[in-house]
Design a protein around this motif. Structure first.
Motif, short mmCIF file in Angstrom:
data_model
loop_
_atom_site.label_atom_id
_atom_site.label_comp_id
_atom_site.label_asym_id
_atom_site.label_seq_id
_atom_site.Cartn_x
_atom_site.Cartn_y
_atom_site.Cartn_z
N ASP A 116 -10.83 27.86 -1.77
CA ASP A 116 -12.53 27.92 -2.07
C ASP A 116 -13.08 26.64 -2.00
OD1 ASP A 116 -12.37 30.72 -2.14
OD2 ASP A 116 -12.41 30.72 -4.49
N ARG A 117 -12.47 25.72 -2.69
CA ARG A 117 -12.97 24.33 -2.72
C ARG A 117 -12.93 23.61 -1.41
NH1 ARG A 117 -9.34 21.79 -5.78
NH2 ARG A 117 -10.28 22.92 -7.67
N LEU A 118 -11.97 23.89 -0.70
CA LEU A 118 -11.55 23.47 0.60
C LEU A 118 -12.62 24.00 1.78
CD1 LEU A 118 -7.88 22.72 1.17
CD2 LEU A 118 -9.63 21.00 0.55
N GLU A 119 -12.74 25.29 1.67
CA GLU A 119 -13.70 25.96 2.46
C GLU A 119 -15.23 25.32 2.16
OE1 GLU A 119 -13.87 28.20 5.00
OE2 GLU A 119 -11.42 28.35 4.89
N TYR A 120 -15.47 25.27 0.86
CA TYR A 120 -17.05 24.57 0.78
C TYR A 120 -17.05 23.38 1.31
CZ TYR A 120 -20.99 23.05 -1.85
OH TYR A 120 -22.01 22.50 -2.08
N ALA A 121 -16.08 22.33 1.09
CA ALA A 121 -15.91 21.23 1.49
C ALA A 121 -16.20 20.94 3.05
CB ALA A 121 -14.75 20.25 1.20
N ALA A 122 -15.41 21.88 3.85
CA ALA A 122 -15.30 21.95 4.98
C ALA A 122 -16.94 22.49 5.66
CB ALA A 122 -14.53 22.92 5.72
N MET A 123 -17.34 23.26 4.93
CA MET A 123 -18.66 23.85 5.27
C MET A 123 -19.61 22.52 5.04
SD MET A 123 -20.71 27.07 3.98
CE MET A 123 -20.92 26.61 2.26
N VAL A 124 -19.94 22.20 3.96
CA VAL A 124 -20.84 21.09 3.66
C VAL A 124 -20.41 19.71 4.17
CG1 VAL A 124 -21.85 22.34 1.87
CG2 VAL A 124 -19.99 20.62 1.28
N LYS A 125 -19.09 19.64 4.75
CA LYS A 125 -18.64 18.23 5.43
C LYS A 125 -18.81 17.19 4.43
CE LYS A 125 -19.36 19.94 9.94
NZ LYS A 125 -20.46 20.19 10.89
N THR A 126 -18.33 17.47 3.02
CA THR A 126 -18.39 16.49 2.08
C THR A 126 -17.46 16.60 1.05
OG1 THR A 126 -19.59 14.70 0.76
CG2 THR A 126 -20.45 17.02 0.80
N LEU A 127 -17.10 15.47 0.51
CA LEU A 127 -15.97 15.77 -0.57
C LEU A 127 -16.10 14.37 -1.38
CD1 LEU A 127 -14.00 17.99 -1.64
CD2 LEU A 127 -12.33 16.79 -0.47
N ASN A 128 -16.35 14.28 -2.54
CA ASN A 128 -16.54 12.93 -3.19
C ASN A 128 -15.08 12.39 -3.60
OD1 ASN A 128 -15.93 13.82 -5.76
ND2 ASN A 128 -17.86 14.35 -6.11
#
Length: 164
Positions: A116-128
């Motif tokens: 879920d975290r990776l899907e969200y990060a891929a969608m918003v194209k950001t990960l701190n």
């Protein structure tokens, strides 16, 4: 005539006794065949379990490599595939021979959270940086857990055929 009747009776009794003996042998052979079939099925299931957990372990290694390389979109896809494999395997008898149902459920829940975290990060194209470090650590822990399961499965699979 009396002699022929008695001879016929003796031959009939001997034939009947021979028939009973042959039936006993056939039943023993059928039971042995049934036991051999059960053992063969158990051996095949053990081999499948080893293959399944090895595939899960390989997919978790791939997920770790993709995420460490910074390819979040590919890592999210890999996490989805791994999540599917774990979902299918974690409820099986083979999985419960490797670890408790609770341990498998925790691993599955962890896999779902990572996905879920990776899907969200891929969608918003950001990960701190903190999210990246946390995710990398969780993926690494999950891979270590799957590697341990794979080692146990390989050991049990190898020893399955030598348990006589």
């Amino acid at each position: 005539m009396d002699f022929i009747g008695i001879s016929g009776l003796v031959v009939s009794i001997a034939g009947f006794a021979l028939s009973l003996w042959q039936i006993g042998k056939a039943r023993t052979a059928a039971e042995a065949a049934r036991a051999a079939a059960r053992e063969a099925v158990a051996a095949v299931r053990a081999i499948h379990a080893v293959a399944d957990i090895q595939e899960i372990c390989g997919r978790s290694r791939n997920l770790f490599s993709l995420f460490r390389a910074g390819n979040v979109k590919a890592a999210a896809s890999a996490a989805f595939e791994l999540r599917e494999l774990v979902a299918r395997f974690h409820a099986t008898d083979a999985a419960h021979q490797l670890a408790s149902a609770e341990t498998w459920q925790q691993a599955f829940n962890s896999m779902c959270a990572i996905h879920d975290r990776l899907e969200y990060a891929a969608m918003v194209k950001t990960l701190n940086r903190r999210e990246r470090e946390t995710s990398l650590h969780e993926i690494s822990q999950l891979h270590t857990q799957f590697s341990t399961f794979a080692a146990v499965a390989a050991e049990k699979g190898v020893n399955h055929g030598n348990s006589r």
